[in-house]
Design a protein around this motif. Structure first.
Motif, mmCIF file in Angstrom:
data_model
loop_
_atom_site.group_PDB
_atom_site.id
_atom_site.type_symbol
_atom_site.label_atom_id
_atom_site.label_comp_id
_atom_site.label_asym_id
_atom_site.label_seq_id
_atom_site.Cartn_x
_atom_site.Cartn_y
_atom_site.Cartn_z
ATOM 1 N N ARG A 20 -24.419 103.019 63.757
ATOM 2 C CA ARG A 20 -24.946 102.528 65.043
ATOM 3 C C ARG A 20 -26.125 103.388 65.510
ATOM 4 O O ARG A 20 -27.104 102.882 66.058
ATOM 5 C CB ARG A 20 -23.839 102.529 66.113
ATOM 6 C CG ARG A 20 -22.860 101.392 65.900
ATOM 7 C CD ARG A 20 -21.753 101.379 66.939
ATOM 8 N NE ARG A 20 -20.717 100.466 66.478
ATOM 9 C CZ ARG A 20 -19.453 100.810 66.225
ATOM 10 N NH1 ARG A 20 -19.045 102.047 66.412
ATOM 11 N NH2 ARG A 20 -18.603 99.909 65.796
ATOM 12 N N TYR A 92 -26.280 90.770 61.868
ATOM 13 C CA TYR A 92 -24.897 90.933 62.282
ATOM 14 C C TYR A 92 -24.411 89.655 62.957
ATOM 15 O O TYR A 92 -25.168 89.001 63.678
ATOM 16 C CB TYR A 92 -24.786 92.123 63.233
ATOM 17 C CG TYR A 92 -25.144 93.416 62.543
ATOM 18 C CD1 TYR A 92 -24.214 94.043 61.733
ATOM 19 C CD2 TYR A 92 -26.408 93.951 62.678
ATOM 20 C CE1 TYR A 92 -24.548 95.202 61.074
ATOM 21 C CE2 TYR A 92 -26.740 95.104 62.025
ATOM 22 C CZ TYR A 92 -25.810 95.729 61.219
ATOM 23 O OH TYR A 92 -26.140 96.874 60.551
ATOM 24 N N ASN A 93 -23.165 89.336 62.692
ATOM 25 C CA ASN A 93 -22.602 88.124 63.300
ATOM 26 C C ASN A 93 -22.212 88.420 64.740
ATOM 27 O O ASN A 93 -21.290 89.184 64.995
ATOM 28 C CB ASN A 93 -21.351 87.679 62.527
ATOM 29 C CG ASN A 93 -21.730 87.177 61.150
ATOM 30 O OD1 ASN A 93 -22.771 86.534 60.995
ATOM 31 N ND2 ASN A 93 -20.897 87.479 60.165
ATOM 32 N N MET A 94 -22.931 87.872 65.607
ATOM 33 C CA MET A 94 -22.607 88.075 67.018
ATOM 34 C C MET A 94 -23.199 86.918 67.816
ATOM 35 O O MET A 94 -24.180 86.300 67.393
ATOM 36 C CB MET A 94 -23.145 89.404 67.529
ATOM 37 C CG MET A 94 -24.661 89.543 67.480
ATOM 38 S SD MET A 94 -25.187 91.093 68.178
ATOM 39 C CE MET A 94 -24.629 92.230 66.944
ATOM 40 N N GLY A 98 -24.790 88.809 72.762
ATOM 41 C CA GLY A 98 -24.712 90.140 72.141
ATOM 42 C C GLY A 98 -26.051 90.533 71.567
ATOM 43 O O GLY A 98 -26.502 91.673 71.727
ATOM 44 N N VAL A 101 -28.334 91.659 74.311
ATOM 45 C CA VAL A 101 -28.042 93.025 74.787
ATOM 46 C C VAL A 101 -28.651 94.049 73.842
ATOM 47 O O VAL A 101 -29.320 95.006 74.271
ATOM 48 C CB VAL A 101 -26.518 93.242 74.924
ATOM 49 C CG1 VAL A 101 -26.204 94.721 75.188
ATOM 50 C CG2 VAL A 101 -25.952 92.373 76.023
ATOM 51 N N LEU A 102 -28.427 93.832 72.528
ATOM 52 C CA LEU A 102 -28.973 94.798 71.553
ATOM 53 C C LEU A 102 -30.498 94.819 71.604
ATOM 54 O O LEU A 102 -31.110 95.884 71.523
ATOM 55 C CB LEU A 102 -28.486 94.461 70.137
ATOM 56 C CG LEU A 102 -26.997 94.716 69.869
ATOM 57 C CD1 LEU A 102 -26.647 94.359 68.439
ATOM 58 C CD2 LEU A 102 -26.621 96.170 70.138
ATOM 59 N N TYR A 120 -22.287 104.418 77.388
ATOM 60 C CA TYR A 120 -21.606 103.133 77.578
ATOM 61 C C TYR A 120 -20.643 102.787 76.436
ATOM 62 O O TYR A 120 -19.613 102.171 76.657
ATOM 63 C CB TYR A 120 -22.631 102.005 77.742
ATOM 64 C CG TYR A 120 -23.377 102.080 79.052
ATOM 65 C CD1 TYR A 120 -22.700 101.972 80.271
ATOM 66 C CD2 TYR A 120 -24.744 102.274 79.091
ATOM 67 C CE1 TYR A 120 -23.375 102.056 81.490
ATOM 68 C CE2 TYR A 120 -25.420 102.359 80.283
ATOM 69 C CZ TYR A 120 -24.723 102.253 81.487
ATOM 70 O OH TYR A 120 -25.388 102.349 82.680
ATOM 71 N N TYR A 121 -21.018 103.173 75.200
ATOM 72 C CA TYR A 121 -20.146 102.781 74.086
ATOM 73 C C TYR A 121 -19.151 103.887 73.716
ATOM 74 O O TYR A 121 -17.944 103.642 73.649
ATOM 75 C CB TYR A 121 -20.971 102.396 72.847
ATOM 76 C CG TYR A 121 -20.075 101.873 71.744
ATOM 77 C CD1 TYR A 121 -19.662 100.536 71.742
ATOM 78 C CD2 TYR A 121 -19.592 102.702 70.748
ATOM 79 C CE1 TYR A 121 -18.800 100.055 70.776
ATOM 80 C CE2 TYR A 121 -18.723 102.233 69.780
ATOM 81 C CZ TYR A 121 -18.324 100.907 69.791
ATOM 82 O OH TYR A 121 -17.465 100.449 68.843
ATOM 83 N N LYS B 5 -20.727 97.247 75.144
ATOM 84 C CA LYS B 5 -19.675 97.677 74.214
ATOM 85 C C LYS B 5 -19.433 96.590 73.153
ATOM 86 O O LYS B 5 -19.325 96.873 71.957
ATOM 87 C CB LYS B 5 -18.380 97.966 74.996
ATOM 88 C CG LYS B 5 -17.396 98.791 74.192
ATOM 89 C CD LYS B 5 -16.617 99.705 75.104
ATOM 90 C CE LYS B 5 -15.890 100.735 74.262
ATOM 91 N NZ LYS B 5 -15.261 101.755 75.019
ATOM 92 N N ALA B 7 -21.499 94.288 72.216
ATOM 93 C CA ALA B 7 -22.670 94.134 71.342
ATOM 94 C C ALA B 7 -22.673 95.215 70.263
ATOM 95 O O ALA B 7 -22.882 94.935 69.080
ATOM 96 C CB ALA B 7 -23.943 94.213 72.176
ATOM 97 N N PHE B 8 -22.398 96.476 70.664
ATOM 98 C CA PHE B 8 -22.394 97.576 69.676
ATOM 99 C C PHE B 8 -21.212 97.477 68.718
ATOM 100 O O PHE B 8 -21.299 97.934 67.576
ATOM 101 C CB PHE B 8 -22.377 98.937 70.384
ATOM 102 C CG PHE B 8 -23.751 99.438 70.743
ATOM 103 C CD1 PHE B 8 -24.665 99.761 69.742
ATOM 104 C CD2 PHE B 8 -24.151 99.579 72.058
ATOM 105 C CE1 PHE B 8 -25.930 100.231 70.057
ATOM 106 C CE2 PHE B 8 -25.414 100.041 72.386
ATOM 107 C CZ PHE B 8 -26.314 100.363 71.375
ATOM 108 N N SER B 9 -20.127 96.874 69.167
ATOM 109 C CA SER B 9 -18.956 96.755 68.292
ATOM 110 C C SER B 9 -19.267 95.924 67.047
ATOM 111 O O SER B 9 -18.638 96.085 65.997
ATOM 112 C CB SER B 9 -17.792 96.084 69.040
ATOM 113 O OG SER B 9 -17.398 96.918 70.094
ATOM 114 N N ALA B 10 -20.252 95.036 67.194
ATOM 115 C CA ALA B 10 -20.602 94.176 66.051
ATOM 116 C C ALA B 10 -21.364 94.951 64.977
ATOM 117 O O ALA B 10 -21.457 94.515 63.832
ATOM 118 C CB ALA B 10 -21.435 92.997 66.536
ATOM 119 N N ILE B 11 -21.903 96.112 65.369
ATOM 120 C CA ILE B 11 -22.648 96.930 64.388
ATOM 121 C C ILE B 11 -21.637 97.783 63.631
ATOM 122 O O ILE B 11 -20.997 98.666 64.192
ATOM 123 C CB ILE B 11 -23.667 97.874 65.079
ATOM 124 C CG1 ILE B 11 -24.505 97.151 66.109
ATOM 125 C CG2 ILE B 11 -24.531 98.600 64.051
ATOM 126 C CD1 ILE B 11 -25.462 96.148 65.553
#
Lengths: 162, 264
Positions: A20, A92-94, A98, A101-102, A120-121, B5, B7-11
Protein backbone atom coordinates in the motif's frame (compact mmCIF):
# COMPACT_ATOMS: atom_id res chain seq x y z
CA UNK A 1 20.57 -12.04 9.47
CA UNK A 2 17.03 -13.41 9.79
CA UNK A 3 16.10 -17.03 9.07
CA UNK A 4 14.02 -18.18 6.11
CA UNK A 5 11.07 -18.83 8.44
CA UNK A 6 11.27 -15.28 9.82
CA UNK A 7 11.39 -13.90 6.29
CA UNK A 8 8.27 -15.88 5.26
CA UNK A 9 6.42 -14.73 8.39
CA UNK A 10 7.27 -11.08 7.75
CA UNK A 11 6.05 -11.29 4.15
CA UNK A 12 2.79 -12.90 5.27
CA UNK A 13 2.21 -10.29 7.99
CA UNK A 14 3.37 -7.08 6.36
CA UNK A 15 3.17 -7.60 2.58
CA UNK A 16 -0.10 -5.68 2.21
CA UNK A 17 1.12 -2.76 4.33
CA UNK A 18 4.32 -2.40 2.33
CA UNK A 19 2.42 -2.81 -0.95
CA UNK A 20 0.00 0.00 0.00
CA UNK A 21 2.88 2.35 0.75
CA UNK A 22 4.35 1.50 -2.64
CA UNK A 23 0.95 2.16 -4.23
CA UNK A 24 0.82 5.60 -2.60
CA UNK A 25 4.12 6.72 -4.09
CA UNK A 26 5.08 4.71 -7.13
CA UNK A 27 3.44 4.97 -10.48
CA UNK A 28 4.46 1.64 -11.95
CA UNK A 29 4.50 -1.94 -10.83
CA UNK A 30 8.19 -2.45 -11.60
CA UNK A 31 9.29 0.26 -9.14
CA UNK A 32 6.80 -1.04 -6.58
CA UNK A 33 8.24 -4.55 -6.93
CA UNK A 34 11.80 -3.23 -6.48
CA UNK A 35 10.89 -1.30 -3.34
CA UNK A 36 8.86 -4.20 -1.98
CA UNK A 37 11.81 -6.60 -2.35
CA UNK A 38 14.34 -4.05 -1.11
CA UNK A 39 12.28 -3.44 2.04
CA UNK A 40 12.07 -7.13 2.90
CA UNK A 41 15.73 -7.66 2.02
CA UNK A 42 16.66 -4.96 4.53
CA UNK A 43 14.44 -6.72 7.04
CA UNK A 44 16.28 -10.02 6.46
CA UNK A 45 19.70 -8.37 6.74
CA UNK A 46 18.86 -6.59 9.98
CA UNK A 47 20.76 -8.31 12.77
CA UNK A 48 19.27 -6.48 15.76
CA UNK A 49 16.05 -7.95 17.17
CA UNK A 50 12.79 -5.98 17.32
CA UNK A 51 11.36 -4.99 20.66
CA UNK A 52 7.81 -5.94 19.65
CA UNK A 53 5.51 -6.61 16.72
CA UNK A 54 4.58 -2.90 16.68
CA UNK A 55 8.23 -1.94 16.53
CA UNK A 56 8.74 -4.41 13.68
CA UNK A 57 5.81 -3.02 11.69
CA UNK A 58 6.81 0.60 12.26
CA UNK A 59 10.36 -0.22 11.15
CA UNK A 60 9.12 -1.80 7.92
CA UNK A 61 6.85 1.18 7.20
CA UNK A 62 9.72 3.61 7.71
CA UNK A 63 12.03 1.59 5.46
CA UNK A 64 9.36 1.32 2.75
CA UNK A 65 8.58 5.06 2.87
CA UNK A 66 12.27 5.93 2.61
CA UNK A 67 12.80 3.48 -0.27
CA UNK A 68 9.87 5.09 -2.12
CA UNK A 69 11.38 8.53 -1.53
CA UNK A 70 14.68 7.29 -2.97
CA UNK A 71 12.90 6.15 -6.12
CA UNK A 72 11.04 9.43 -6.37
CA UNK A 73 14.27 11.37 -5.95
CA UNK A 74 15.77 9.52 -8.90
CA UNK A 75 15.16 12.00 -11.69
CA UNK A 76 15.79 9.53 -14.47
CA UNK A 77 13.33 6.95 -13.14
CA UNK A 78 10.77 9.64 -12.43
CA UNK A 79 10.85 11.00 -15.95
CA UNK A 80 11.42 7.84 -17.99
CA UNK A 81 8.62 5.34 -17.75
CA UNK A 82 8.41 2.53 -20.27
CA UNK A 83 5.13 1.63 -21.95
CA UNK A 84 5.55 -1.87 -20.60
CA UNK A 85 5.81 -0.49 -17.07
CA UNK A 86 2.74 1.65 -17.51
CA UNK A 87 0.77 -1.34 -18.71
CA UNK A 88 1.96 -3.51 -15.85
CA UNK A 89 0.16 -1.63 -13.03
CA UNK A 90 -2.47 -4.09 -11.81
CA UNK A 91 -6.08 -2.99 -11.61
CA UNK A 92 -7.77 -3.62 -8.28
CA UNK A 93 -11.32 -4.85 -8.02
CA UNK A 94 -13.21 -2.19 -6.24
CA UNK A 95 -16.40 -0.17 -6.74
CA UNK A 96 -16.17 3.22 -8.42
CA UNK A 97 -16.55 4.97 -5.08
CA UNK A 98 -13.38 3.20 -3.82
CA UNK A 99 -11.53 4.14 -6.97
CA UNK A 100 -12.58 7.74 -6.47
CA UNK A 101 -11.23 7.77 -2.90
CA UNK A 102 -7.88 6.34 -4.01
CA UNK A 103 -7.66 8.82 -6.85
CA UNK A 104 -8.36 11.64 -4.39
CA UNK A 105 -5.62 10.39 -2.04
CA UNK A 106 -3.15 9.97 -4.88
CA UNK A 107 -3.96 13.50 -6.02
CA UNK A 108 -2.75 14.84 -2.65
CA UNK A 109 0.77 16.24 -2.38
CA UNK A 110 3.36 13.52 -1.72
CA UNK A 111 3.89 14.47 1.94
CA UNK A 112 0.14 14.26 2.80
CA UNK A 113 -0.36 10.75 1.43
CA UNK A 114 1.63 8.96 4.13
CA UNK A 115 -0.12 10.72 7.00
CA UNK A 116 -3.56 10.05 5.49
CA UNK A 117 -2.78 6.35 5.06
CA UNK A 118 -1.11 5.95 8.48
CA UNK A 119 -3.78 7.93 10.30
CA UNK A 120 -6.99 6.76 8.61
CA UNK A 121 -6.05 3.22 7.61
CA UNK A 122 -3.33 2.02 10.01
CA UNK A 123 -4.80 3.94 12.95
CA UNK A 124 -1.58 5.59 14.15
CA UNK A 125 -1.91 8.77 16.18
CA UNK A 126 -0.35 12.04 15.02
CA UNK A 127 2.34 11.62 17.70
CA UNK A 128 3.16 8.13 16.47
CA UNK A 129 3.23 9.28 12.85
CA UNK A 130 5.55 12.15 13.77
CA UNK A 131 7.93 9.68 15.42
CA UNK A 132 7.65 7.18 12.58
CA UNK A 133 8.33 9.71 9.83
CA UNK A 134 10.81 11.74 11.84
CA UNK A 135 8.67 14.89 11.60
CA UNK A 136 7.47 17.49 14.06
CA UNK A 137 4.15 16.62 15.73
CA UNK A 138 2.57 19.96 14.79
CA UNK A 139 3.64 19.45 11.18
CA UNK A 140 1.77 16.15 11.14
CA UNK A 141 -1.35 17.83 12.55
CA UNK A 142 -1.12 20.54 9.89
CA UNK A 143 -0.68 18.03 7.09
CA UNK A 144 -3.61 15.99 8.36
CA UNK A 145 -5.82 19.03 8.54
CA UNK A 146 -4.92 20.20 5.04
CA UNK A 147 -5.28 16.69 3.59
CA UNK A 148 -8.71 16.35 5.18
CA UNK A 149 -9.82 19.66 3.64
CA UNK A 150 -8.59 18.64 0.20
CA UNK A 151 -10.28 15.24 0.42
CA UNK A 152 -13.49 16.98 1.49
CA UNK A 153 -13.27 19.15 -1.58
CA UNK A 154 -12.62 16.19 -3.82
CA UNK A 155 -15.05 13.66 -2.35
CA UNK A 156 -17.87 15.88 -1.17
CA UNK A 157 -19.10 17.29 2.11
CA UNK A 158 -20.11 13.97 3.59
CA UNK A 159 -16.47 12.82 3.76
CA UNK A 160 -15.67 14.92 6.78
CA UNK A 161 -18.63 13.61 8.68
CA UNK A 162 -17.70 9.93 8.40
CA UNK B 1 -13.33 7.53 7.20
CA UNK B 2 -14.63 4.11 6.40
CA UNK B 3 -14.47 5.02 2.72
CA UNK B 4 -10.69 5.49 2.96
CA UNK B 5 -10.30 2.28 4.91
CA UNK B 6 -12.44 0.34 2.44
CA UNK B 7 -10.58 1.78 -0.52
CA UNK B 8 -7.13 0.88 0.91
CA UNK B 9 -8.33 -2.58 1.91
CA UNK B 10 -8.65 -3.41 -1.78
CA UNK B 11 -4.91 -2.82 -2.23
CA UNK B 12 -3.19 -6.08 -1.45
CA UNK B 13 0.18 -7.54 -2.28
CA UNK B 14 -0.19 -9.87 -5.26
CA UNK B 15 0.54 -13.54 -4.59
CA UNK B 16 3.18 -13.55 -7.34
CA UNK B 17 4.92 -10.58 -5.71
CA UNK B 18 4.90 -12.25 -2.29
CA UNK B 19 6.15 -15.56 -3.73
CA UNK B 20 8.86 -13.83 -5.76
CA UNK B 21 10.02 -11.79 -2.77
CA UNK B 22 10.08 -14.86 -0.52
CA UNK B 23 12.20 -16.74 -3.09
CA UNK B 24 14.51 -13.74 -3.45
CA UNK B 25 15.02 -13.53 0.32
CA UNK B 26 15.61 -17.28 0.64
CA UNK B 27 18.25 -17.09 -2.08
CA UNK B 28 19.95 -14.16 -0.31
CA UNK B 29 19.89 -16.00 3.03
CA UNK B 30 21.36 -19.15 1.48
CA UNK B 31 24.01 -17.12 -0.33
CA UNK B 32 25.00 -15.42 2.93
CA UNK B 33 25.04 -18.75 4.79
CA UNK B 34 27.31 -20.30 2.16
CA UNK B 35 29.75 -17.40 2.51
CA UNK B 36 29.72 -17.54 6.26
CA UNK B 37 31.89 -20.28 7.71
CA UNK B 38 30.22 -21.97 10.67
CA UNK B 39 31.38 -20.58 14.01
CA UNK B 40 32.77 -23.97 15.07
CA UNK B 41 34.84 -24.29 11.92
CA UNK B 42 36.05 -20.72 12.21
CA UNK B 43 37.17 -21.29 15.79
CA UNK B 44 38.86 -24.56 14.82
CA UNK B 45 40.62 -22.85 11.89
CA UNK B 46 41.75 -19.94 14.09
CA UNK B 47 42.95 -22.35 16.78
CA UNK B 48 44.88 -24.44 14.26
CA UNK B 49 46.47 -21.33 12.75
CA UNK B 50 47.40 -20.08 16.22
CA UNK B 51 48.84 -23.48 17.16
CA UNK B 52 50.98 -23.57 14.00
CA UNK B 53 52.19 -20.02 14.59
CA UNK B 54 52.86 -20.75 18.24
CA UNK B 55 54.72 -23.96 17.35
CA UNK B 56 56.98 -22.27 14.79
CA UNK B 57 57.41 -19.25 17.07
CA UNK B 58 58.43 -21.45 19.97
CA UNK B 59 60.68 -23.50 17.69
CA UNK B 60 62.39 -20.35 16.41
CA UNK B 61 62.77 -19.01 19.94
CA UNK B 62 64.24 -22.25 21.25
CA UNK B 63 66.43 -22.60 18.18
CA UNK B 64 67.75 -19.05 18.54
CA UNK B 65 68.44 -19.28 22.25
CA UNK B 66 70.04 -22.71 22.24
CA UNK B 67 73.86 -22.53 22.15
CA UNK B 68 75.53 -24.82 19.64
CA UNK B 69 79.10 -23.62 20.18
CA UNK B 70 81.21 -22.11 22.96
CA UNK B 71 84.14 -19.79 22.29
CA UNK B 72 86.46 -19.15 25.22
CA UNK B 73 88.93 -16.27 25.05
CA UNK B 74 91.85 -16.09 27.45
CA UNK B 75 94.04 -13.04 27.10
CA UNK B 76 94.14 -12.67 30.71
CA UNK B 77 90.72 -11.24 30.67
CA UNK B 78 88.87 -14.55 30.30
CA UNK B 79 85.51 -14.63 28.57
CA UNK B 80 83.23 -17.35 27.28
CA UNK B 81 80.76 -16.69 24.45
CA UNK B 82 77.76 -18.97 23.88
CA UNK B 83 76.98 -18.96 20.16
CA UNK B 84 73.74 -20.18 18.52
CA UNK B 85 73.33 -22.03 15.22
CA UNK B 86 72.98 -18.70 13.44
CA UNK B 87 76.40 -17.56 14.60
CA UNK B 88 75.06 -14.99 17.05
CA UNK B 89 76.32 -14.54 20.60
CA UNK B 90 73.46 -15.29 22.97
CA UNK B 91 75.40 -15.16 26.21
CA UNK B 92 78.75 -13.81 27.43
CA UNK B 93 80.36 -14.98 30.66
CA UNK B 94 83.40 -13.47 32.36
CA UNK B 95 85.72 -15.80 34.30
CA UNK B 96 87.52 -13.01 36.12
CA UNK B 97 87.36 -9.34 36.98
CA UNK B 98 89.29 -8.35 33.86
CA UNK B 99 86.73 -10.28 31.80
CA UNK B 100 83.91 -8.43 33.53
CA UNK B 101 85.64 -5.17 32.69
CA UNK B 102 85.77 -6.13 29.02
CA UNK B 103 82.07 -7.14 29.01
CA UNK B 104 81.05 -3.89 30.65
CA UNK B 105 82.73 -1.97 27.83
CA UNK B 106 81.75 -4.12 24.86
CA UNK B 107 78.17 -5.22 24.33
CA UNK B 108 78.62 -8.60 22.71
CA UNK B 109 75.10 -10.02 22.96
CA UNK B 110 73.36 -10.73 19.64
CA UNK B 111 76.51 -9.78 17.70
CA UNK B 112 78.01 -12.32 15.30
CA UNK B 113 80.88 -14.24 16.88
CA UNK B 114 83.24 -12.66 14.31
CA UNK B 115 82.21 -9.14 15.40
CA UNK B 116 82.36 -10.20 19.04
CA UNK B 117 85.91 -11.48 18.50
CA UNK B 118 86.97 -8.13 17.04
CA UNK B 119 85.28 -6.23 19.89
CA UNK B 120 87.03 -8.37 22.53
CA UNK B 121 90.40 -7.75 20.90
CA UNK B 122 89.64 -4.01 20.65
CA UNK B 123 88.60 -3.83 24.31
CA UNK B 124 91.62 -5.89 25.42
CA UNK B 125 93.98 -3.57 23.54
CA UNK B 126 92.17 -0.53 24.93
CA UNK B 127 92.42 -1.97 28.46
CA UNK B 128 96.14 -2.53 28.08
CA UNK B 129 95.85 -6.34 28.32
CA UNK B 130 97.00 -7.09 24.81
CA UNK B 131 100.45 -6.06 23.65
CA UNK B 132 103.05 -7.45 21.28
CA UNK B 133 104.38 -10.02 23.72
CA UNK B 134 100.95 -11.03 25.06
CA UNK B 135 99.23 -14.29 24.36
CA UNK B 136 95.66 -14.94 23.15
CA UNK B 137 94.29 -18.44 23.66
CA UNK B 138 90.92 -19.19 22.12
CA UNK B 139 89.16 -22.53 22.44
CA UNK B 140 86.10 -23.69 20.59
CA UNK B 141 83.74 -26.44 21.65
CA UNK B 142 80.98 -27.56 19.35
CA UNK B 143 79.46 -30.90 18.40
CA UNK B 144 79.19 -29.93 14.75
CA UNK B 145 82.43 -30.77 12.95
CA UNK B 146 81.59 -28.65 9.88
CA UNK B 147 80.68 -25.70 12.07
CA UNK B 148 83.90 -26.24 14.06
CA UNK B 149 86.22 -25.90 11.05
CA UNK B 150 84.35 -22.90 9.72
CA UNK B 151 84.32 -21.17 13.10
CA UNK B 152 88.02 -21.81 13.79
CA UNK B 153 88.93 -20.21 10.46
CA UNK B 154 86.56 -17.29 11.04
CA UNK B 155 87.84 -16.61 14.56
CA UNK B 156 91.45 -16.71 13.34
CA UNK B 157 90.64 -14.29 10.52
CA UNK B 158 88.72 -11.94 12.79
CA UNK B 159 91.49 -11.88 15.38
CA UNK B 160 94.17 -11.33 12.72
CA UNK B 161 92.17 -8.43 11.25
CA UNK B 162 91.58 -6.87 14.69
CA UNK B 163 95.21 -7.04 15.89
CA UNK B 164 96.57 -5.76 12.59
CA UNK B 165 94.35 -2.69 12.95
CA UNK B 166 96.09 -1.96 16.26
CA UNK B 167 99.55 -2.58 14.72
CA UNK B 168 100.45 -5.21 17.28
CA UNK B 169 101.53 -8.83 16.78
CA UNK B 170 100.67 -10.87 19.87
CA UNK B 171 101.04 -14.64 19.93
CA UNK B 172 97.80 -16.47 19.42
CA UNK B 173 96.38 -19.96 19.43
CA UNK B 174 92.93 -21.15 18.39
CA UNK B 175 92.03 -24.77 18.97
CA UNK B 176 89.03 -26.99 19.58
CA UNK B 177 88.37 -28.72 22.90
CA UNK B 178 85.96 -31.45 23.87
CA UNK B 179 82.76 -30.80 25.78
CA UNK B 180 84.31 -32.64 28.72
CA UNK B 181 87.26 -30.23 28.90
CA UNK B 182 84.99 -27.19 28.67
CA UNK B 183 82.65 -28.47 31.37
CA UNK B 184 85.55 -29.36 33.72
CA UNK B 185 87.11 -25.94 33.15
CA UNK B 186 83.80 -24.17 33.67
CA UNK B 187 83.38 -26.14 36.91
CA UNK B 188 86.72 -24.71 38.08
CA UNK B 189 85.70 -21.27 36.74
CA UNK B 190 88.70 -20.96 34.45
CA UNK B 191 88.90 -20.95 30.66
CA UNK B 192 89.51 -24.34 28.97
CA UNK B 193 92.91 -23.11 27.68
CA UNK B 194 94.03 -22.11 31.18
CA UNK B 195 92.62 -25.34 32.60
CA UNK B 196 94.68 -27.41 30.14
CA UNK B 197 97.77 -25.33 30.96
CA UNK B 198 97.23 -25.99 34.70
CA UNK B 199 96.81 -29.73 34.07
CA UNK B 200 100.14 -29.70 32.19
CA UNK B 201 101.79 -27.86 35.12
CA UNK B 202 100.35 -30.34 37.62
CA UNK B 203 102.11 -33.17 35.76
CA UNK B 204 105.50 -31.67 36.59
CA UNK B 205 104.47 -29.91 39.79
CA UNK B 206 101.78 -31.87 41.66
CA UNK B 207 101.59 -29.09 44.26
CA UNK B 208 100.12 -26.72 41.69
CA UNK B 209 96.37 -26.20 42.01
CA UNK B 210 93.74 -24.40 39.95
CA UNK B 211 93.29 -21.83 42.71
CA UNK B 212 97.02 -21.12 42.93
CA UNK B 213 97.19 -20.62 39.16
CA UNK B 214 93.84 -18.90 38.60
CA UNK B 215 95.25 -15.37 38.61
CA UNK B 216 98.25 -16.17 36.41
CA UNK B 217 98.17 -15.78 32.67
CA UNK B 218 98.50 -18.85 30.46
CA UNK B 219 101.93 -17.62 29.40
CA UNK B 220 103.05 -17.51 33.05
CA UNK B 221 101.64 -21.00 33.78
CA UNK B 222 103.41 -22.43 30.74
CA UNK B 223 106.61 -20.64 31.83
CA UNK B 224 106.40 -22.42 35.23
CA UNK B 225 105.79 -25.72 33.48
CA UNK B 226 108.83 -25.19 31.29
CA UNK B 227 110.92 -24.35 34.37
CA UNK B 228 109.86 -27.57 36.11
CA UNK B 229 110.39 -29.44 32.89
CA UNK B 230 113.91 -28.22 32.73
CA UNK B 231 113.09 -25.74 29.94
CA UNK B 232 113.12 -28.38 27.29
CA UNK B 233 110.53 -29.14 24.63
CA UNK B 234 106.95 -28.11 24.24
CA UNK B 235 104.10 -28.52 26.64
CA UNK B 236 101.68 -31.17 25.49
CA UNK B 237 98.55 -29.62 26.94
CA UNK B 238 99.07 -26.25 25.38
CA UNK B 239 96.93 -27.11 22.36
CA UNK B 240 97.70 -25.58 19.00
CA UNK B 241 97.86 -22.08 17.83
CA UNK B 242 96.50 -20.23 14.88
CA UNK B 243 99.34 -21.35 12.67
CA UNK B 244 99.17 -24.97 13.70
CA UNK B 245 101.80 -24.98 16.47
CA UNK B 246 101.92 -23.44 19.94
CA UNK B 247 102.98 -19.90 20.64
CA UNK B 248 103.21 -18.70 17.10
CA UNK B 249 102.82 -15.09 16.04
CA UNK B 250 99.55 -13.93 14.59
CA UNK B 251 99.40 -13.76 10.88
CA UNK B 252 100.71 -17.25 10.16
CA UNK B 253 97.51 -19.15 9.78
CA UNK B 254 97.46 -22.79 9.13
CA UNK B 255 94.75 -24.78 7.44
CA UNK B 256 93.30 -28.24 7.89
CA UNK B 257 91.21 -29.82 10.57
CA UNK B 258 92.06 -29.41 14.25
CA UNK B 259 91.47 -32.31 16.60
CA UNK B 260 89.57 -31.29 19.72
CA UNK B 261 91.73 -31.59 22.82
CA UNK B 262 90.34 -34.01 25.36
CA UNK B 263 91.17 -34.81 28.95
CA UNK B 264 93.91 -37.42 29.44
Amino acid sequence: MKSEAEARRAVELYADTVRRICFLHLKNHSDAEDVFQETFLKYVLRAAPFESGEHEKAWLIRVAVNACKDVYKNFFRRKVLSLEALDSEPSYNMPDSGRAVLDAVLALPEKYRNVVYLFYYEGYSAVEIASLLGKNENTVYTWLSRAKAKLKDALGGDFADE
Amino acid sequence: MNRIKDAFSAIRAEDALKAGTTRFMQAEIQKASAKKRPAGKRIAFASAAFAVLFFFGALSYISYFTPTAFLDFDINPSIELSVNRFGSVIEAHAYNREGEQILSEANLKYKTYQDATRLIVDAAVGGGYLRDEAMISVTLQTDNIDEENQMLISVESSMAAAVSEHHIAPRAEVFPVSAEVRIEARGQDVSPAKYLAILALQKVDPAATVDSCRDHSIGEIRGLTREHHGGAGEIESGGRQASGGPDSDMGHHGGGHHEAITLP
